[in-house]
Design an enzyme around this catalytic site. Structure first.
Site, PDB file in Angstrom:
ATOM      1  N   LEU A  63     -27.266  18.926 -69.414  1.00 14.98           N
ATOM      2  CA  LEU A  63     -26.073  18.559 -70.186  1.00 14.98           C
ATOM      3  C   LEU A  63     -26.445  17.705 -71.254  1.00 14.98           C
ATOM      4  O   LEU A  63     -27.473  16.891 -71.216  1.00 14.98           O
ATOM      5  CB  LEU A  63     -25.297  17.568 -69.126  1.00 14.98           C
ATOM      6  CG  LEU A  63     -24.549  18.271 -68.027  1.00 14.98           C
ATOM      7  CD1 LEU A  63     -23.666  17.015 -67.454  1.00 14.98           C
ATOM      8  CD2 LEU A  63     -23.456  19.203 -68.626  1.00 14.98           C
ATOM      9  N   ASP A  64     -25.909  17.901 -72.446  1.00 18.69           N
ATOM     10  CA  ASP A  64     -26.171  17.068 -73.713  1.00 18.69           C
ATOM     11  C   ASP A  64     -26.201  15.688 -73.138  1.00 18.69           C
ATOM     12  O   ASP A  64     -25.346  15.077 -72.216  1.00 18.69           O
ATOM     13  CB  ASP A  64     -25.452  17.306 -74.798  1.00 18.69           C
ATOM     14  CG  ASP A  64     -25.470  18.486 -75.372  1.00 18.69           C
ATOM     15  OD1 ASP A  64     -26.556  19.218 -75.051  1.00 18.69           O
ATOM     16  OD2 ASP A  64     -24.572  18.793 -76.171  1.00 18.69           O
ATOM     17  N   ARG A  65     -26.982  14.655 -73.989  1.00 15.89           N
ATOM     18  CA  ARG A  65     -26.843  13.000 -73.652  1.00 15.89           C
ATOM     19  C   ARG A  65     -25.543  12.587 -73.675  1.00 15.89           C
ATOM     20  O   ARG A  65     -25.142  11.961 -72.907  1.00 15.89           O
ATOM     21  CB  ARG A  65     -27.951  12.282 -74.650  1.00 15.89           C
ATOM     22  CG  ARG A  65     -27.940  11.145 -74.257  1.00 15.89           C
ATOM     23  CD  ARG A  65     -28.839  10.285 -75.345  1.00 15.89           C
ATOM     24  NE  ARG A  65     -29.092   8.897 -74.783  1.00 15.89           N
ATOM     25  CZ  ARG A  65     -30.203   8.280 -75.002  1.00 15.89           C
ATOM     26  NH1 ARG A  65     -31.245   8.936 -75.778  1.00 15.89           N
ATOM     27  NH2 ARG A  65     -30.295   6.852 -74.562  1.00 15.89           N
ATOM     28  N   THR A  67     -22.559  13.950 -73.123  1.00 16.81           N
ATOM     29  CA  THR A  67     -21.658  14.690 -72.459  1.00 16.81           C
ATOM     30  C   THR A  67     -21.823  13.941 -71.016  1.00 16.81           C
ATOM     31  O   THR A  67     -22.693  13.912 -70.624  1.00 16.81           O
ATOM     32  CB  THR A  67     -21.873  16.102 -72.532  1.00 16.81           C
ATOM     33  OG1 THR A  67     -22.014  16.706 -73.639  1.00 16.81           O
ATOM     34  CG2 THR A  67     -20.843  16.969 -71.433  1.00 16.81           C
ATOM     35  N   HIS A 173     -25.573  22.770 -77.391  1.00 20.64           N
ATOM     36  CA  HIS A 173     -24.521  22.210 -78.188  1.00 20.64           C
ATOM     37  C   HIS A 173     -23.341  23.283 -78.407  1.00 20.64           C
ATOM     38  O   HIS A 173     -22.806  23.253 -79.471  1.00 20.64           O
ATOM     39  CB  HIS A 173     -24.897  21.640 -79.597  1.00 20.64           C
ATOM     40  CG  HIS A 173     -25.912  20.609 -79.392  1.00 20.64           C
ATOM     41  ND1 HIS A 173     -26.520  19.743 -80.635  1.00 20.64           N
ATOM     42  CD2 HIS A 173     -26.569  19.803 -78.224  1.00 20.64           C
ATOM     43  CE1 HIS A 173     -27.486  19.061 -80.198  1.00 20.64           C
ATOM     44  NE2 HIS A 173     -27.336  18.815 -78.910  1.00 20.64           N
TER      45      HIS A 173
END
Length: 254
Positions: A63-65, A67, A173
């Site tokens: 997961l993106d930071r 999110t 992303h």
């Protein structure tokens, strides 16, 4: 956008058995140690290991930071390989919630290949000339609102939508870039979003985060062979924001 320090973040357990563990990752927390932020000392992977009494955990997706939401780990290398292959084979169903600028269409499909975005340090050895990769996201609008604030000088009011996103691929992303491509960037996105609307939500609602939540993961358990559906709570901060926008404010509504 000011970033909440991970030392103040709580990571909660969503599901655990002998082979897998799922946690609710807060926004702003890195999944694992990264050259991109050498000063950071806490990571979801280490915090999950601590929850497991020091037992080793194996990441199977990312997961993106910024999110928040469901983050799945394996507790065994064989299970980790099986889950990683399931993600790669698109056998894991992912549902996200995102608050976006504008009135998004009622539903649709974004089929827009994405050129790989490289980090100068982390991706130093990657091929910068690699062709764009296929990337597909379907979506459905849940709610919309028009607010009496001229965030943009072009319009006397401002419109926003809450959408459910279903990524069919897992590009870097992807959801943030796809919604920007659709001209409905996610609120709070400092890379692909609209700074005016990000600032409005910070100043008017005290919202300091990317409004993207990995809400649900559905997959077949690699050992038990039963369907799994793991859901992360949106949390009181997000639900209070929804209430302020006139949308339902209970976890069960989503």
């Amino acid at each position: 956008m000011p970033r909440e320090r991970s030392s103040a973040m709580a990571l909660s357990l969503l599901y655990q058995d002998e082979w897998i563990v799922a946690v609710n990752k807060p926004a702003g927390l890195l999944v694992h140690r990264s050259w991109l932020d050498k000063a950071e000392t806490r990571f979801a992977m280490q915090m999950t290991r601590d929850l497991m009494g020091g037992r080793h955990v194996y990441p199977v997706h990312r997961l993106d930071r910024p999110t928040s939401g469901v983050l799945l780990f394996a507790l065994d290398p064989t299970v980790a390989r099986a889950l990683t292959e399931a993600f790669a084979a698109r056998q894991v169903h992912k549902e996200y919630l995102a608050l976006v600028r504008g009135w998004a269409p009622a539903q649709g499909v974004i089929d827009y290949p994405l050129k790989e975005q490289l980090d100068k340090i982390a991706d130093a050895m990657s091929d910068p000339d690699r062709p764009a990769q296929d990337a597909v996201t379907t979506f459905r609008r849940l709610h919309q609102v028009e607010l009496p604030y001229a965030v943009s000088k072009k319009h006397p009011t401002s419109r926003y939508s809450l959408v459910k996103l279903f990524p069919k691929t897992g590009r870097k992303h992807q959801l943030r870039r796809h919604m920007d491509h659709l001209f409905h960037p996610i609120v709070g996105d400092t890379t692909h979003g609209d700074g005016r609307h990000n600032r409005f939500f910070r100043e008017h609602y005290g919202c300091e985060r990317l409004l993207l939540v990995a809400h649900t993961l559905s997959f077949n358990h690699p050992i038990l062979k039963v369907p799994m559906r793991i859901r992360a709570p949106l949390g009181q901060d997000v639900l209070a924001l929804f209430a302020a926008l006139g949308w339902p404010a209970s976890e069960s509504d989503y």
